[in-house]
Design a protein around this motif. Structure first.
Motif, short mmCIF file in Angstrom:
data_model
loop_
_atom_site.label_atom_id
_atom_site.label_comp_id
_atom_site.label_asym_id
_atom_site.label_seq_id
_atom_site.Cartn_x
_atom_site.Cartn_y
_atom_site.Cartn_z
N ARG A 129 0.84 -1.20 0.00
CA ARG A 129 0.00 0.00 0.00
C ARG A 129 0.88 1.26 0.00
O ARG A 129 0.58 2.26 -0.63
N ARG A 130 2.00 1.16 0.71
CA ARG A 130 2.90 2.31 0.77
C ARG A 130 3.47 2.62 -0.62
O ARG A 130 3.55 3.78 -1.04
N ALA A 131 3.85 1.56 -1.34
CA ALA A 131 4.41 1.74 -2.68
C ALA A 131 3.38 2.43 -3.57
O ALA A 131 3.71 3.32 -4.37
N TYR A 132 2.12 2.06 -3.40
CA TYR A 132 1.06 2.69 -4.20
C TYR A 132 1.00 4.19 -3.90
O TYR A 132 1.04 5.02 -4.80
N TYR A 133 0.91 4.53 -2.62
CA TYR A 133 0.79 5.96 -2.26
C TYR A 133 2.04 6.74 -2.65
O TYR A 133 1.95 7.90 -3.05
N GLU A 134 3.18 6.09 -2.54
CA GLU A 134 4.42 6.78 -2.87
C GLU A 134 4.45 7.17 -4.35
O GLU A 134 4.96 8.23 -4.71
N SER A 135 3.84 6.31 -5.18
CA SER A 135 3.83 6.66 -6.61
C SER A 135 2.59 7.48 -6.99
O SER A 135 2.40 7.80 -8.16
N HIS A 136 1.75 7.81 -6.00
CA HIS A 136 0.59 8.66 -6.28
C HIS A 136 0.53 9.81 -5.25
O HIS A 136 -0.45 9.93 -4.51
N PRO A 137 1.57 10.67 -5.23
CA PRO A 137 1.61 11.72 -4.21
C PRO A 137 0.43 12.69 -4.31
O PRO A 137 0.00 13.24 -3.29
N ASP A 138 -0.09 12.86 -5.53
CA ASP A 138 -1.23 13.79 -5.64
C ASP A 138 -2.46 13.25 -4.95
O ASP A 138 -3.26 14.01 -4.39
N GLU A 139 -2.59 11.93 -4.98
CA GLU A 139 -3.71 11.31 -4.27
C GLU A 139 -3.56 11.54 -2.76
O GLU A 139 -4.53 11.83 -2.05
N VAL A 140 -2.32 11.42 -2.28
CA VAL A 140 -2.05 11.67 -0.86
C VAL A 140 -2.40 13.11 -0.51
O VAL A 140 -3.09 13.38 0.49
N ARG A 141 -1.99 14.05 -1.37
CA ARG A 141 -2.29 15.46 -1.10
C ARG A 141 -3.80 15.70 -1.09
O ARG A 141 -4.31 16.44 -0.25
N ASP A 142 -4.52 15.05 -2.02
CA ASP A 142 -5.99 15.21 -2.05
C ASP A 142 -6.62 14.70 -0.76
O ASP A 142 -7.52 15.33 -0.21
N ILE A 143 -6.13 13.55 -0.29
CA ILE A 143 -6.66 12.98 0.96
C ILE A 143 -6.43 13.98 2.10
O ILE A 143 -7.32 14.25 2.92
N LEU A 144 -5.22 14.55 2.14
CA LEU A 144 -4.88 15.48 3.23
C LEU A 144 -5.73 16.75 3.15
O LEU A 144 -6.17 17.29 4.17
N LYS A 145 -5.96 17.22 1.92
CA LYS A 145 -6.76 18.44 1.76
C LYS A 145 -8.22 18.18 2.19
O LYS A 145 -8.83 19.02 2.84
N SER A 146 -8.77 17.03 1.82
CA SER A 146 -10.15 16.74 2.27
C SER A 146 -10.18 16.58 3.78
O SER A 146 -11.16 16.97 4.42
N GLY A 147 -9.12 16.00 4.34
CA GLY A 147 -9.04 15.87 5.80
C GLY A 147 -9.04 17.24 6.45
O GLY A 147 -9.73 17.47 7.46
N ALA A 148 -8.29 18.17 5.87
CA ALA A 148 -8.22 19.53 6.43
C ALA A 148 -9.61 20.19 6.36
O ALA A 148 -10.00 20.90 7.28
#
Ligand code: ADP
Ligand code: TRP
Length: 321
Positions: A280-299
């Motif tokens: 799962r980490r490898a997936y998120y690491e290659s999709h940083p924009d998805e991580v940023r989107d998750i963080l922005k919705s969290g905010a």
């Protein structure tokens, strides 16, 4: 029950962090409303390298998502994405006697160690109080070193309430006494600062190299071995169920195998245990924009909870005019 955790983005996570705080937090998502944020403003008290701070922030987000932080269930964001926390920090500063901060152990310890003391290190507990009360948090799970900070947050909130009425929720700390201290490769508490860690997401070869360094008793191959005080056993048992533990205990007491065999077993168990997280980490690491989107919705979710609280604070303190 609203449970809030602040995570310092401080680099490679180790299995002491995992069993001591991450796993309990991930599991608590089932029964509590978990609010968890990456404390990047706090990290500025010990870091003045911008590139490194932004890298560590993304690393922490990726690691926690991989380890089971569930953004659909919980609220997960980066501290600096909800700027109201800095506003509340200033307001709360008016309710923070200097003496309260001067008594903070964490500050005194750091200064005693010769760490340069900027104002942000001194006022760190006020920002932490703002983190806590901005979201109406009730329970703050902490390690023993952070108890005093939660008490300070409570004191500050109480002073505010005494002046302006029952506006801020008074937080309580919670220390999980069932969580055992995970030993490091030298048998002391596993900690970054002791250089005795086994990381969660290291490369397979490097992991094996670290595991081979675990300090063990010198006993001949054929002889029975003690498992209770064995550093390898005490680490590997964290990953095993009762039957597996008993089977391993038997291998120790039977004799005929060296500690090298148990180390290989640990390396294997560890690698398999973290396999799904690693993927799962490898997936998120290659999709940083998805991580940023998750963080922005969290905010956004976090801000929605903060909004009525900060508005009340602005109103009673006369900032709204
Ligand atoms: P470190 O000692 O490596 O700097 P931190 O102080 O950043 O670790 O700890 C982060 C969290 O992990 C804290 O909640 C702490 O209680 C937990 N933790 C760290 N090391 C261990 C350990 N060896 N055993 C159990 N929990 C630990
Ligand atoms: N001070 C905490 C630590 O060093 C991190 C933190 C910042 C925090 N703000 C918080 C923890 C609010 C709990 C609640 O680990």
């Amino acid at each position: 029950m609203r449970v809030l955790t602040g995570i310092q983005p401080s680099g490679d996570l180790h299995i002491g962090n995992y069993f001591g705080s991450i796993k309990p937090m991930i599991e608590s998502q089932e029964e509590h409303e978990v609010f968890a944020f990456i404390a990047n403003y706090h990290a500025m008290t010990s870091l003045d390298d911008g590139g490194r701070l932004s890298h560590l922030t993304m690393q922490a987000a990726t690691d926690f998502l991989a380890l089971g932080m569930n953004p659909a269930k919980s609220t997960f964001w980066v501290q600096s994405d909800v700027k109201e926390v800095l506003e509340l920090y200033w307001v709360l500063s008016s309710f923070t006697p200097m003496g309260l901060l001067e008594r903070a152990h964490s500050y005194k310890d750091k200064v005693a160690k010769g760490i340069a003391s900027n104002h942000n290190l001194f006022s760190y507990p006020v920002l932490m109080a703002a983190d806590i009360v901005l979201f109406g948090s009730q329970i703050i799970p902490v390690g023993k070193d952070q108890i005093q900070h939660v008490e300070i947050a409570r004191d500050i909130a109480l002073k505010f309430n005494n002046r302006y009425g029952d506006i801020l929720t008074l937080p309580e700390f919670r220390v999980d006494e069932n969580v055992a201290t995970v030993p490091g490769t030298d048998g002391q508490k596993m900690s970054k600062s002791y250089g005795n860690t086994i990381t969660i997401f290291g490369e397979e070869k490097a992991q094996l190299k670290t595991i081979k360094k675990i300090v063990t008793e010198l006993v001949g191959m054929e002889e029975p071995k003690e498992y209770a005080n064995c550093n390898v056993y005490n680490i590997v048992k964290l990953f095993l169920d009762e039957n597996e533990r008993v089977a391993l205990q038997e291998r120790y007491t039977r004799g005929g195998e060296g500690h090298g065999h148990f180390k290989l077993y640990l390396a294997d168990v560890l690698w398999e245990y973290f396999r799904p997280f690693r993927e799962r980490r490898a997936y998120y690491e290659s999709h940083p924009d998805e991580v940023r989107d998750i963080l922005k919705s969290g905010a956004d979710k976090a801000r929605a909870v903060a909004q009525p609280i900060i508005e009340k604070v602005r109103s009673v303190t006369g900032i709204t005019y």
